[in-house]
Write an enzyme that holds these catalytic residues in place. Sequence first.
Site, PDB file in Angstrom:
ATOM      1  N   ASN A   1      42.999  41.800  53.691  1.00 28.02           N
ATOM      2  CA  ASN A   1      42.885  41.219  55.028  1.00 28.02           C
ATOM      3  C   ASN A   1      43.891  40.090  55.225  1.00 28.02           C
ATOM      4  O   ASN A   1      44.449  39.926  56.313  1.00 28.02           O
ATOM      5  CB  ASN A   1      41.450  40.720  55.231  1.00 28.02           C
ATOM      6  CG  ASN A   1      41.270  39.914  56.489  1.00 28.02           C
ATOM      7  OD1 ASN A   1      41.196  38.685  56.441  1.00 28.02           O
ATOM      8  ND2 ASN A   1      41.211  40.577  57.629  1.00 28.02           N
TER       9      ASN A   1
ATOM     10  N   HIS B   1      31.921  43.656  49.177  1.00 31.51           N
ATOM     11  CA  HIS B   1      32.618  44.939  49.310  1.00 31.51           C
ATOM     12  C   HIS B   1      31.707  46.131  49.050  1.00 31.51           C
ATOM     13  O   HIS B   1      31.988  47.241  49.513  1.00 31.51           O
ATOM     14  CB  HIS B   1      33.784  45.025  48.300  1.00 31.51           C
ATOM     15  CG  HIS B   1      34.851  44.014  48.516  1.00 31.51           C
ATOM     16  ND1 HIS B   1      35.499  43.855  49.714  1.00 31.51           N
ATOM     17  CD2 HIS B   1      35.406  43.099  47.675  1.00 31.51           C
ATOM     18  CE1 HIS B   1      36.406  42.893  49.606  1.00 31.51           C
ATOM     19  NE2 HIS B   1      36.363  42.420  48.389  1.00 31.51           N
TER      20      HIS B   1
ATOM     21  N   SER C   1      38.700  35.889  53.665  1.00 34.03           N
ATOM     22  CA  SER C   1      38.326  35.539  52.292  1.00 34.03           C
ATOM     23  C   SER C   1      38.787  34.132  51.907  1.00 34.03           C
ATOM     24  O   SER C   1      38.696  33.741  50.746  1.00 34.03           O
ATOM     25  CB  SER C   1      38.937  36.559  51.312  1.00 34.03           C
ATOM     26  OG  SER C   1      40.339  36.654  51.501  1.00 34.03           O
TER      27      SER C   1
ATOM     28  N   GLU D   1      36.004  48.268  48.601  1.00 38.87           N
ATOM     29  CA  GLU D   1      35.101  48.792  49.623  1.00 38.87           C
ATOM     30  C   GLU D   1      35.245  50.302  49.763  1.00 38.87           C
ATOM     31  O   GLU D   1      34.255  51.033  49.871  1.00 38.87           O
ATOM     32  CB  GLU D   1      35.375  48.126  50.984  1.00 38.87           C
ATOM     33  CG  GLU D   1      34.439  48.612  52.075  1.00 38.87           C
ATOM     34  CD  GLU D   1      34.841  48.176  53.468  1.00 38.87           C
ATOM     35  OE1 GLU D   1      34.839  49.021  54.388  1.00 38.87           O
ATOM     36  OE2 GLU D   1      35.152  46.974  53.649  1.00 38.87           O
TER      37      GLU D   1
ATOM     38  N   CYS E   1      27.853  43.479  52.164  1.00 44.85           N
ATOM     39  CA  CYS E   1      27.868  43.122  53.576  1.00 44.85           C
ATOM     40  C   CYS E   1      27.041  44.135  54.375  1.00 44.85           C
ATOM     41  O   CYS E   1      27.156  45.348  54.150  1.00 44.85           O
ATOM     42  CB  CYS E   1      29.307  43.113  54.083  1.00 44.85           C
ATOM     43  SG  CYS E   1      29.458  42.946  55.870  1.00 44.85           S
TER      44      CYS E   1
ATOM     45  N   SER F   1      44.204  39.504  48.645  1.00 40.66           N
ATOM     46  CA  SER F   1      43.450  39.759  49.870  1.00 40.66           C
ATOM     47  C   SER F   1      44.171  40.746  50.776  1.00 40.66           C
ATOM     48  O   SER F   1      45.229  40.441  51.331  1.00 40.66           O
ATOM     49  CB  SER F   1      43.203  38.450  50.619  1.00 40.66           C
ATOM     50  OG  SER F   1      42.630  38.696  51.888  1.00 40.66           O
TER      51      SER F   1
ATOM     52  N   CYS G   1      34.852  46.484  61.452  1.00 42.96           N
ATOM     53  CA  CYS G   1      34.069  45.288  61.766  1.00 42.96           C
ATOM     54  C   CYS G   1      34.772  44.496  62.870  1.00 42.96           C
ATOM     55  O   CYS G   1      35.889  44.017  62.677  1.00 42.96           O
ATOM     56  CB  CYS G   1      33.885  44.422  60.528  1.00 42.96           C
ATOM     57  SG  CYS G   1      32.998  42.881  60.841  1.00 42.96           S
TER      58      CYS G   1
END
Length: 320
Positions: free
Chosen positions: A255, A75, A302, A127, A97, A253, A225
């Site tokens: 995501n 993150h 994740s 992030e 990342c 999470s 992304c």
Amino acid sequence: MKVNLDRTSSGFCIGVQGTIHVAEEKLRDPQGLFSLGDVVHNEAEVKRLEALGLVTIDEPTFRNLKNARVLIRAHGEPPATYSAAEENNLEITDTTCPVVSRLQRTTRALHELGYQIIIYGKPTHPEVIGINGQCANSAIIIKHADLSDPEETKALDAAKKTALISQTTMDVPGFYELKANLEARFAPVASTPPTPWMAIRDIDITAEVTGVRSMPRHIFKDTICRQVSSRNRKLHDFALANEVIIFVAGKKSSNGQVLYNICRDANPRSYFIEDVEEIQPEWLVSLNGSGVASAGICGATSTPMWLLEKVANYIESNFS
């Protein structure tokens, strides 16, 4: 019952893969390793790494830590974290990342050029905290693309030159909806109809910095992304192709919640679990009382593949 494991659009993204690989390598050294925050938003994977010796710490503990090795997860972190590490003689292993690192550099450059920064993202997401740190925590963070939350928009100054960017894991349609709404909101200041904001590239920022060419007042950079966003359509199709979906992810999470909702919208018989203990037998029964024809196993960026395989094997052993 056929059990279908999604190996193409589920499991770790490249950024998380890199972090886990480095963590495993470092944990072979007896010196020990601390992780600032959960190394990944998946409790099962965190516990696996903690069993190997990883110690997860929070921000206050990090501030008081001295002479130790600390992992920066995918993150990323704000500049203040690195300053604190230097002051306390901490050895940083940085696994931010590459996509996030690039976004941080973009944010820093735009801030230095005097742009008001708008981040499409979730204000408490690590992030976003790291990105906001690149512009002295001055960014305006908007989660609701329809601009429906006045608390998110109250600091907007339509008279300033402005740049829109995004948390890397947000949804592409939402980003462009937000852009259109910002164009409409900013237009009255110039007493003109809404005009499209300019999409910029890294080369445009370089040209501005070097004085070769100036950028307009209102710009945007799509920093989502694509390795993550491309999963949306694939998981939608995967959910349609199976009678039941077992979606595996950590409750923390972000995501995971997004991808699970995509599965559930495509297939109402989609169920969210963190591990096999949460599976309910009735989920795998058709309306006529027989077993379902197919169960699809999928998960978030994740979610480790070993956990997805564990779930698939469990269902095959107990229900097929």
